[in-house]
Design a protein around this motif. Sequence first.
Motif, PDB file in Angstrom:
ATOM      1  N   UNK A 237     -14.483 -50.470  69.688  1.00  0.00           N
ATOM      2  CA  UNK A 237     -13.131 -50.963  69.459  1.00  0.00           C
ATOM      3  C   UNK A 237     -12.162 -50.199  70.355  1.00  0.00           C
ATOM      4  N   UNK A 238     -11.372 -50.942  71.117  1.00  0.00           N
ATOM      5  CA  UNK A 238     -10.364 -50.321  71.978  1.00  0.00           C
ATOM      6  C   UNK A 238      -9.000 -50.873  71.618  1.00  0.00           C
ATOM      7  N   UNK A 239      -8.091 -49.975  71.255  1.00  0.00           N
ATOM      8  CA  UNK A 239      -6.759 -50.356  70.780  1.00  0.00           C
ATOM      9  C   UNK A 239      -5.711 -49.814  71.756  1.00  0.00           C
ATOM     10  N   UNK A 240      -5.206 -50.709  72.601  1.00  0.00           N
ATOM     11  CA  UNK A 240      -4.103 -50.352  73.497  1.00  0.00           C
ATOM     12  C   UNK A 240      -2.812 -50.481  72.698  1.00  0.00           C
ATOM     13  N   UNK A 241      -2.025 -49.420  72.680  1.00  0.00           N
ATOM     14  CA  UNK A 241      -0.823 -49.407  71.857  1.00  0.00           C
ATOM     15  C   UNK A 241       0.162 -50.493  72.264  1.00  0.00           C
ATOM     16  N   UNK A 242       0.043 -51.023  73.505  1.00  0.00           N
ATOM     17  CA  UNK A 242       0.982 -52.059  73.910  1.00  0.00           C
ATOM     18  C   UNK A 242       0.645 -53.427  73.336  1.00  0.00           C
ATOM     19  N   UNK A 243      -0.436 -53.527  72.536  1.00  0.00           N
ATOM     20  CA  UNK A 243      -0.640 -54.761  71.774  1.00  0.00           C
ATOM     21  C   UNK A 243       0.479 -54.937  70.763  1.00  0.00           C
ATOM     22  N   UNK A 244       1.106 -53.838  70.377  1.00  0.00           N
ATOM     23  CA  UNK A 244       2.239 -53.898  69.459  1.00  0.00           C
ATOM     24  C   UNK A 244       3.511 -54.230  70.230  1.00  0.00           C
ATOM     25  N   UNK A 245       4.412 -54.902  69.563  1.00  0.00           N
ATOM     26  CA  UNK A 245       5.710 -55.170  70.166  1.00  0.00           C
ATOM     27  C   UNK A 245       6.407 -53.840  70.479  1.00  0.00           C
ATOM     28  N   UNK A 246       7.100 -53.739  71.616  1.00  0.00           N
ATOM     29  CA  UNK A 246       7.771 -52.471  71.948  1.00  0.00           C
ATOM     30  C   UNK A 246       8.831 -52.050  70.943  1.00  0.00           C
ATOM     31  N   UNK A 247       9.246 -52.953  70.054  1.00  0.00           N
ATOM     32  CA  UNK A 247      10.131 -52.532  68.971  1.00  0.00           C
ATOM     33  C   UNK A 247       9.450 -51.524  68.063  1.00  0.00           C
ATOM     34  N   UNK A 248       8.109 -51.593  67.997  1.00  0.00           N
ATOM     35  CA  UNK A 248       7.330 -50.692  67.148  1.00  0.00           C
ATOM     36  C   UNK A 248       6.653 -49.583  67.944  1.00  0.00           C
ATOM     37  N   UNK A 249       6.492 -49.785  69.255  1.00  0.00           N
ATOM     38  CA  UNK A 249       5.814 -48.798  70.097  1.00  0.00           C
ATOM     39  C   UNK A 249       6.422 -48.820  71.494  1.00  0.00           C
ATOM     40  N   UNK A 250       7.625 -48.261  71.632  1.00  0.00           N
ATOM     41  CA  UNK A 250       8.302 -48.295  72.940  1.00  0.00           C
ATOM     42  C   UNK A 250       7.688 -47.357  73.966  1.00  0.00           C
ATOM     43  N   UNK A 251       6.972 -46.330  73.505  1.00  0.00           N
ATOM     44  CA  UNK A 251       6.462 -45.312  74.411  1.00  0.00           C
ATOM     45  C   UNK A 251       5.140 -45.685  75.034  1.00  0.00           C
ATOM     46  N   UNK A 252       5.180 -46.636  75.946  1.00  0.00           N
ATOM     47  CA  UNK A 252       3.964 -47.061  76.635  1.00  0.00           C
ATOM     48  C   UNK A 252       4.322 -47.506  78.040  1.00  0.00           C
ATOM     49  N   UNK A 253       3.348 -47.500  78.931  1.00  0.00           N
ATOM     50  CA  UNK A 253       3.628 -47.728  80.336  1.00  0.00           C
ATOM     51  C   UNK A 253       3.937 -49.159  80.709  1.00  0.00           C
ATOM     52  N   UNK A 254       3.336 -50.128  79.996  1.00  0.00           N
ATOM     53  CA  UNK A 254       3.512 -51.534  80.358  1.00  0.00           C
ATOM     54  C   UNK A 254       3.875 -52.337  79.107  1.00  0.00           C
ATOM     55  N   UNK A 275     -18.589 -53.666  60.028  1.00  0.00           N
ATOM     56  CA  UNK A 275     -19.192 -53.878  61.338  1.00  0.00           C
ATOM     57  C   UNK A 275     -19.970 -52.634  61.769  1.00  0.00           C
ATOM     58  N   UNK A 276     -20.884 -52.818  62.726  1.00  0.00           N
ATOM     59  CA  UNK A 276     -21.696 -51.715  63.244  1.00  0.00           C
ATOM     60  C   UNK A 276     -20.908 -51.011  64.350  1.00  0.00           C
ATOM     61  N   UNK A 277     -19.934 -50.205  63.940  1.00  0.00           N
ATOM     62  CA  UNK A 277     -19.052 -49.528  64.882  1.00  0.00           C
ATOM     63  C   UNK A 277     -19.737 -48.302  65.487  1.00  0.00           C
ATOM     64  N   UNK A 278     -19.580 -48.134  66.799  1.00  0.00           N
ATOM     65  CA  UNK A 278     -20.176 -46.979  67.483  1.00  0.00           C
ATOM     66  C   UNK A 278     -19.122 -46.104  68.160  1.00  0.00           C
ATOM     67  N   UNK A 279     -17.862 -46.470  68.044  1.00  0.00           N
ATOM     68  CA  UNK A 279     -16.809 -45.667  68.652  1.00  0.00           C
ATOM     69  C   UNK A 279     -15.535 -46.469  68.759  1.00  0.00           C
ATOM     70  N   UNK A 280     -14.425 -45.767  69.020  1.00  0.00           N
ATOM     71  CA  UNK A 280     -13.133 -46.433  69.117  1.00  0.00           C
ATOM     72  C   UNK A 280     -12.165 -45.556  69.885  1.00  0.00           C
ATOM     73  N   UNK A 281     -11.113 -46.184  70.397  1.00  0.00           N
ATOM     74  CA  UNK A 281     -10.067 -45.404  71.057  1.00  0.00           C
ATOM     75  C   UNK A 281      -8.700 -46.021  70.820  1.00  0.00           C
ATOM     76  N   UNK A 282      -7.672 -45.186  70.971  1.00  0.00           N
ATOM     77  CA  UNK A 282      -6.275 -45.605  71.033  1.00  0.00           C
ATOM     78  C   UNK A 282      -5.736 -45.070  72.347  1.00  0.00           C
TER      79      UNK A 282
END
Length: 326
Positions: A237-254, A275-282
């Motif tokens: 699982x890979x969670x890029x913080x910019x999936x959130x609206x910048x109203x909730x996460x303004x501190x991101x590059x794009x 699920x058979x999770x083997x790792x994740x990141x933010x």
Amino acid sequence: MSEPHNPQPQNGDIPRYTGLPTFFRLPFGALSEALDIGIVGVPWDGGTTNRAGTRHGPRELRNASSLIRRVHPVSLISPYDLARVGDLGDVGVNPMDLQDSLAKIEAFYQQLVSQQVLPLTAGGDHLTTLPILRALGKAQPLGLIHFDAHSDTNDSYFGHERFTHGTPFRRAVEEGLIDPRRTVQIGIRGSLFSAHDHAFAAECGITVIPMEQVAARGIDAVMQQARQIVGDLPVYVSFDIDVLDPAFAPGTGTPEIGGLTSLQGQQCIRHLQGLHLVGADVVEVSPPFDQGNLTSLTGATMMFELLCQLADARYRQSSQSTGVKL
């Protein structure tokens, strides 16, 4: 009840603003072989193409994580009771050499794989995920659930540069690290370089669920589809913080407007249980662009959501291997 043999966060009687900052106030140490889940920082933004600053993400995510208590408010999971969790510190990257950093990151995670430690990573820009997948997906291609405003399947930037935060999942498919038919990208939106930006993803079998579909169908339906796509085999699982609206996460590059709310992001992660999770990141938390540490707090909270799911997955895997009924 707390498992007495598992590492535990500092006691709540100690003010949360005191002591050395570690993820969720856990013990710090390099003894990954004694852990089930290792939380790792990758302070690196060598793949950033525009607004840099995610190299500072892990430090601020650690600071913000001190605000998070030990029990999940909905599932009531205490990850520290289900698994042995610790802060493994930061990967020693080279900010002056992109390829050297990729090699260093991969080697770090290869060690965790050899010790059967599930990694939870704080980036760093999104190119960070590629060397992690090189370590975790070496034995067999992984499924991938990818939350992002961007597909990150471009071929190159600036005419020839093939390794940026906009290319990791194209490289991962080409290198056989992820199975595109078991890969789903959720929340994709924003303007494009060309009308063909998503052609590679479509041609190789990646399922792209644009933000407009998420809004129209709802989180439950989208995540049910994601679960069906990845199935019962290992998934990252890979969670890029910019999936959130910048109203909730303004501190991101794009940043891209029109994204998920922070609650919707939490709900997406909660649907990963079983699920058979083997790792994740933010990834892509960039403190220089943050306001009031809001993005760091949001990123740390998403890490806690992922930690609860990883701990639950590890507990289930251990119980199944020992024949214990859940």
